[in-house]
Design a protein around this motif. Structure first.
Motif, PDB file in Angstrom:
ATOM      1  N   GLN A   1       0.834  -1.188   0.000  1.00 30.77           N
ATOM      2  CA  GLN A   1       0.000   0.000   0.000  1.00 30.77           C
ATOM      3  C   GLN A   1       0.874   1.245   0.000  1.00 30.77           C
ATOM      4  O   GLN A   1       2.031   1.203   0.433  1.00 30.77           O
ATOM      5  N   PRO A   2       0.329   2.367  -0.490  1.00 35.91           N
ATOM      6  CA  PRO A   2       1.093   3.610  -0.408  1.00 35.91           C
ATOM      7  C   PRO A   2       1.151   4.118   1.025  1.00 35.91           C
ATOM      8  O   PRO A   2       0.326   3.745   1.861  1.00 35.91           O
ATOM      9  N   GLY A   3       2.120   4.947   1.295  1.00 32.74           N
ATOM     10  CA  GLY A   3       2.221   5.533   2.622  1.00 32.74           C
ATOM     11  C   GLY A   3       3.315   4.918   3.463  1.00 32.74           C
ATOM     12  O   GLY A   3       3.880   3.867   3.130  1.00 32.74           O
ATOM     13  N   PRO A   4       3.646   5.553   4.588  1.00 33.35           N
ATOM     14  CA  PRO A   4       4.720   5.070   5.459  1.00 33.35           C
ATOM     15  C   PRO A   4       4.296   3.865   6.290  1.00 33.35           C
ATOM     16  O   PRO A   4       3.137   3.738   6.687  1.00 33.35           O
ATOM     17  N   ALA A   5       5.244   2.983   6.556  1.00 32.10           N
ATOM     18  CA  ALA A   5       4.983   1.798   7.376  1.00 32.10           C
ATOM     19  C   ALA A   5       5.270   2.093   8.847  1.00 32.10           C
ATOM     20  O   ALA A   5       6.039   3.002   9.177  1.00 32.10           O
ATOM     21  N   LYS A   6       4.666   1.314   9.709  1.00 29.61           N
ATOM     22  CA  LYS A   6       4.926   1.435  11.141  1.00 29.61           C
ATOM     23  C   LYS A   6       6.412   1.238  11.408  1.00 29.61           C
ATOM     24  O   LYS A   6       7.047   0.361  10.828  1.00 29.61           O
ATOM     25  N   GLY A   7       6.954   2.073  12.281  1.00 28.44           N
ATOM     26  CA  GLY A   7       8.362   1.969  12.614  1.00 28.44           C
ATOM     27  C   GLY A   7       9.202   3.099  12.049  1.00 28.44           C
ATOM     28  O   GLY A   7      10.392   3.181  12.340  1.00 28.44           O
TER      29      GLY A   7
ATOM     30  N   GLN B   1       7.527   9.161   9.826  1.00 24.34           N
ATOM     31  CA  GLN B   1       6.372   9.664   9.078  1.00 24.34           C
ATOM     32  C   GLN B   1       5.102   8.916   9.462  1.00 24.34           C
ATOM     33  O   GLN B   1       4.007   9.488   9.466  1.00 24.34           O
ATOM     34  N   PHE B   2       5.231   7.637   9.802  1.00 24.59           N
ATOM     35  CA  PHE B   2       4.085   6.889  10.301  1.00 24.59           C
ATOM     36  C   PHE B   2       3.607   7.504  11.617  1.00 24.59           C
ATOM     37  O   PHE B   2       2.400   7.668  11.841  1.00 24.59           O
ATOM     38  N   ALA B   3       4.554   7.846  12.500  1.00 20.89           N
ATOM     39  CA  ALA B   3       4.201   8.450  13.792  1.00 20.89           C
ATOM     40  C   ALA B   3       3.499   9.789  13.589  1.00 20.89           C
ATOM     41  O   ALA B   3       2.514  10.095  14.264  1.00 20.89           O
ATOM     42  N   VAL B   4       3.991  10.591  12.634  1.00 19.61           N
ATOM     43  CA  VAL B   4       3.366  11.884  12.347  1.00 19.61           C
ATOM     44  C   VAL B   4       1.948  11.679  11.842  1.00 19.61           C
ATOM     45  O   VAL B   4       1.000  12.330  12.297  1.00 19.61           O
TER      46      VAL B   4
END
Length: 239
Positions: free
Chosen positions: A173-179, A182-185
């Protein structure tokens, strides 16, 4: 002066509506009518403030487009904790990083005190906010304070942030992964959406968010530490 029991009930109803982050006041719904009473009737406003105080809440404001904005007193049952951000639980490091991101959003959107009095709409984008937090790390690490203080925890969070990758892609999937940061943001901004403090702006991009008056009033109510001031200084220098 004795307050009619009907007004006490109405005041409690308005506080309850203020706690529902999905509720929106309009001229045609009960929330909008109660909010207008709060804004125009001194006795009703005092009653609402008293009811809120008894629940461990403080009324920060009542913008017509946002509704009643409430903050919590120390020890309130309604207090929000970083652990509430994710239903599956967060590690200590994840909580620290999330806390730093919240400071980052506040500093990025409102670097000057005058910004808190402005009705200008503020938007934030995940990658841009992540870069800003990274640009602020050295200033935050230089902030003095006991390791257990808010500023000390911000220093620890800044070091964790620096050691964490900014972006890791998801598998399918598009987007940042956990870890990654950018995922945290993105997670913090999604949490603000759930609390009525932000809204997604897909027309401006999948990772763009608009901050609401609720977030502005909450920031104005927060006693800023040195870490927040350091991040504000970085943001002010970028303008």
């Amino acid at each position: 002066m004795t307050v009619p029991i009907e007004d006490v009930r109405a005041a409690a109803e308005l506080v309850a509506l203020g706690l529902r982050t999905g509720a929106r006041p309009t001229d045609a719904n009960p929330y909008g009518r109660l909010l207008e009473r709060y804004r125009s009737q001194t006795l009703f406003r005092d009653t609402v403030d008293t009811v809120a105080s008894g629940l461990g809440l403080v009324v920060l404001g009542a913008p017509a487009r946002t509704g009643l904005v409430l903050s919590t007193q120390p020890g309130s049952v309604f207090a929000v904790r970083m652990g509430d951000l994710r239903s599956t639980g967060m590690s200590a490091d994840e909580k620290l990083i999330a806390g730093l991101v919240v400071l980052g959003v506040a500093a990025y959107a409102f670097p000057q005190e005058a910004d808190l009095d402005s009705s200008e709409v503020k938007t934030v984008e995940v990658a841009a906010l992540d870069k800003f937090v990274r640009d602020s790390i050295e200033r935050v690490l230089a902030v003095p304070g006991d390791p257990e203080s808010v500023d000390g925890q911000a220093r620890t969070a800044a070091e964790l942030y620096r050691r964490t990758a900014a972006f890791r892609p998801k598998d399918r999937q598009p987007g940042p992964a956990k870890g990654c940061t950018q995922f945290a943001v993105a997670e913090v901004l999604g949490w603000l959406v759930e609390r009525g403090a932000a809204r997604q702006m897909p027309q401006l991009g999948a990772s763009t968010f608009q901050l609401t008056d609720r977030f502005r009033l909450l920031v104005a109510d927060v006693a800023g530490g040195e870490a927040l001031e350091a991040m504000k200084a970085v943001r002010a220098g970028q303008h």
